[in-house]
Scaffold this active site. Structure first.
Site, PDB file in Angstrom:
ATOM      1  CB  SER A 120      44.465  41.734  40.502  1.00 28.28           C
ATOM      2  OG  SER A 120      44.474  43.171  40.523  1.00 28.28           O
ATOM      3  CG  HIS A 142      48.564  44.014  36.843  1.00 27.43           C
ATOM      4  ND1 HIS A 142      48.703  43.276  37.210  1.00 27.43           N
ATOM      5  CD2 HIS A 142      47.178  44.590  37.064  1.00 27.43           C
ATOM      6  CE1 HIS A 142      48.006  43.262  38.812  1.00 27.43           C
ATOM      7  NE2 HIS A 142      47.572  44.221  39.037  1.00 27.43           N
ATOM      8  CD  GLU A 154      52.574  41.184  37.236  1.00 23.99           C
ATOM      9  OE1 GLU A 154      51.559  41.991  37.902  1.00 23.99           O
ATOM     10  OE2 GLU A 154      53.252  40.601  37.287  1.00 23.99           O
ATOM     11  CG  ASN A 192      47.831  41.543  42.962  1.00 25.51           C
ATOM     12  OD1 ASN A 192      48.216  42.049  44.377  1.00 25.51           O
ATOM     13  ND2 ASN A 192      47.257  42.339  41.600  1.00 25.51           N
TER      14      ASN A 192
HETATM   15  P1  NAD Z   1      36.136  47.907  41.059  1.00 27.54           P
HETATM   16  O1  NAD Z   1      34.958  47.717  42.218  1.00 27.54           O
HETATM   17  O2  NAD Z   1      36.683  49.072  41.975  1.00 27.54           O
HETATM   18  O3  NAD Z   1      35.475  48.150  40.099  1.00 27.54           O
HETATM   19  C1  NAD Z   1      34.560  47.415  38.828  1.00 27.54           C
HETATM   20  C2  NAD Z   1      33.345  48.025  38.273  1.00 27.54           C
HETATM   21  O4  NAD Z   1      33.348  47.090  37.141  1.00 27.54           O
HETATM   22  C3  NAD Z   1      32.507  48.423  38.498  1.00 27.54           C
HETATM   23  O5  NAD Z   1      31.900  49.915  38.337  1.00 27.54           O
HETATM   24  C4  NAD Z   1      31.328  48.326  38.263  1.00 27.54           C
HETATM   25  O6  NAD Z   1      30.035  48.940  37.848  1.00 27.54           O
HETATM   26  C5  NAD Z   1      31.964  47.588  36.521  1.00 27.54           C
HETATM   27  N1  NAD Z   1      31.813  46.676  36.270  1.00 27.54           N
HETATM   28  C6  NAD Z   1      31.156  44.698  36.808  1.00 27.54           C
HETATM   29  N2  NAD Z   1      30.155  44.256  36.100  1.00 27.54           N
HETATM   30  C7  NAD Z   1      30.475  44.881  34.458  1.00 27.54           C
HETATM   31  C8  NAD Z   1      30.090  45.120  33.654  1.00 27.54           C
HETATM   32  N3  NAD Z   1      29.600  43.424  32.995  1.00 27.54           N
HETATM   33  N4  NAD Z   1      30.139  45.782  32.259  1.00 27.54           N
HETATM   34  C9  NAD Z   1      30.823  46.499  32.415  1.00 27.54           C
HETATM   35  N5  NAD Z   1      30.924  47.369  33.891  1.00 27.54           N
HETATM   36  C10 NAD Z   1      30.907  45.907  34.636  1.00 27.54           C
HETATM   37  O7  NAD Z   1      36.803  47.207  40.884  1.00 27.54           O
HETATM   38  P2  NAD Z   1      39.242  47.596  40.637  1.00 27.54           P
HETATM   39  O8  NAD Z   1      39.540  47.977  41.759  1.00 27.54           O
HETATM   40  O9  NAD Z   1      38.487  48.417  39.515  1.00 27.54           O
HETATM   41  O10 NAD Z   1      38.877  46.497  40.117  1.00 27.54           O
HETATM   42  C11 NAD Z   1      39.214  46.398  38.087  1.00 27.54           C
HETATM   43  C12 NAD Z   1      39.648  45.264  37.992  1.00 27.54           C
HETATM   44  O11 NAD Z   1      41.127  45.891  38.132  1.00 27.54           O
HETATM   45  C13 NAD Z   1      40.174  43.827  38.631  1.00 27.54           C
HETATM   46  O12 NAD Z   1      40.081  42.461  37.699  1.00 27.54           O
HETATM   47  C14 NAD Z   1      41.331  43.797  39.869  1.00 27.54           C
HETATM   48  O13 NAD Z   1      41.903  42.938  39.828  1.00 27.54           O
HETATM   49  C15 NAD Z   1      41.968  45.171  39.320  1.00 27.54           C
HETATM   50  N6  NAD Z   1      43.127  45.487  39.975  1.00 27.54           N
HETATM   51  C16 NAD Z   1      42.754  46.311  40.823  1.00 27.54           C
HETATM   52  C17 NAD Z   1      43.669  47.084  41.582  1.00 27.54           C
HETATM   53  C18 NAD Z   1      43.523  47.972  42.978  1.00 27.54           C
HETATM   54  O14 NAD Z   1      44.051  48.359  43.503  1.00 27.54           O
HETATM   55  N7  NAD Z   1      42.061  48.389  43.418  1.00 27.54           N
HETATM   56  C19 NAD Z   1      45.088  47.301  40.762  1.00 27.54           C
HETATM   57  C20 NAD Z   1      45.190  46.259  39.893  1.00 27.54           C
HETATM   58  C21 NAD Z   1      44.330  45.340  39.491  1.00 27.54           C
END
Ligand code: NAD
Length: 286
Positions: A120, A142, A154, A192
């Site tokens: 993000s 993104h 994005e 963001n």
């Molecule tokens: P989340 O916390 O729901 O999920 C993250 C996942 O990554 C978890 O299941 C965790 O077990 C896994 N993980 C951690 N270390 C790992 C590894 N070494 N190998 C494999 N898996 C691993 O987070 P999210 O909300 O899904 O966010 C994920 C990414 O997407 C982040 O970079 C976040 O900034 C981005 N993002 C989030 C949103 C949102 O609305 N939540 C929107 C756009 C982008």
């Protein structure tokens, strides 16, 4: 350049599970990778639930839903997905976690595979610095939450990202039914940089006593015509994710206006992360 048939998604949380579902529903084979088997089980339950609903609402046939479900394989080791032609990293928003994942992605996947990240806020150029010799294949892809519904991707080029990688990312995003829009590589990109300070300000308004969360959200939905108020949206995104994005923007843009609100940090420290834990600003346990 080989055609993309199989997409590996690293991280099966809110975003990774959504990206996997959209890729599979668009006809791609998918390897969904997470260190946590519990997260992979949760993702599978979400896929089954969403596909069932799509069938009920006549958005797809039962056969299409079954085929999409079958196209997703869940694995706990990246090595078990090494035959993928594309990888999107969607793990925790932490630079060290992502850099080490990029190194593993570089050594696991073939040398034509695009190494995309759903970060993000983290600099694509900095992530690319973890994979010497493959910087041209690193790109920000993104997606937005919930991935099956939100149309935008994005697309963020790092300093060394090649035109070919960018063109292929645009092509794949479109093949997944999305609208790709380019942005430059600054912390938080466009989405963001604009959204998170507003969410953060809503936490400040709450903790200053300007209004309670329900009133803040109602004022912003009714007054600004937002489909969802900023605090409810924060619960939806994940309060830990919001805090982490603010911290990356604070470090990257060097301005204290990007420090996460103490109220936001407090809720994260209490484990109130939003929808995904059943409690954030609001109670989601039911
Ligand atoms: P989340 O916390 O729901 O999920 C993250 C996942 O990554 C978890 O299941 C965790 O077990 C896994 N993980 C951690 N270390 C790992 C590894 N070494 N190998 C494999 N898996 C691993 O987070 P999210 O909300 O899904 O966010 C994920 C990414 O997407 C982040 O970079 C976040 O900034 C981005 N993002 C989030 C949103 C949102 O609305 N939540 C929107 C756009 C982008």
């Amino acid at each position: 350049m080989s055609e993309v048939r199989k997409v590996a998604v690293v991280g099966a949380g809110t975003m990774g599970s959504g990206i996997a579902l959209v890729a599979a529903s668009s006809g791609f084979d998918v390897a969904l990778i997470d260190v946590s088997s519990e997260q992979l089980e949760r993702a599978a339950a979400y896929h089954a639930r969403t596909l069932d609903r799509n069938v009920q609402k006549e958005r797809m046939t039962q056969d299409e839903a079954d085929a999409a479900k079958e196209r997703i394989v869940a694995v706990t080791s990246m090595a078990d997905a090494s035959d993928a032609d594309w990888v999107v990293e969607a793990a925790t928003e932490n630079i060290d976690v992502k850099k080490s994942l990029f190194q593993e992605m570089h050594s696991t996947f073939g040398d034509e595979v695009v190494l995309a990240t759903n970060t993000s806020s983290i600099s694509i150029t900095e992530l690319a610095s973890a994979v010497a010799g493959a910087e041209d294949r690193v790109i920000g892809m993104h997606f937005f939450n919930p991935v099956p519904i939100m149309k935008l991707v994005e697309v963020i080029k790092g300093k060394a990202t090649s035109e070919q990688t960018t063109a292929r990312t645009i092509e794949l995003s479109e093949a997944m039914g999305k609208t790709p829009i380019p942005a430059n590589d600054f912390a938080g990109f466009v989405s963001n940089r604009v959204l998170m300070p507003m969410i953060n300000e809503a936490f400040h308004a709450w903790s200053d006593g300007v209004a309670e969360p329900e009133a803040i959200d109602s004022i912003m939905t009714l007054g600004c015509n937002f489909p969802m108020g900023p605090l409810r949206l924060a619960d939806h995104i994940g309060l830990d994710v919001c805090r982490d994005i603010m911290l990356v923007m604070h470090a990257g843009l060097g301005d204290d206006k990007y420090l996460p609100s103490p109220r936001l940090v407090e809720l994260v420290e209490e484990g109130r992360l939003g929808n995904k834990t059943g409690h954030g600003v609001y109670d989601h346990s039911s």
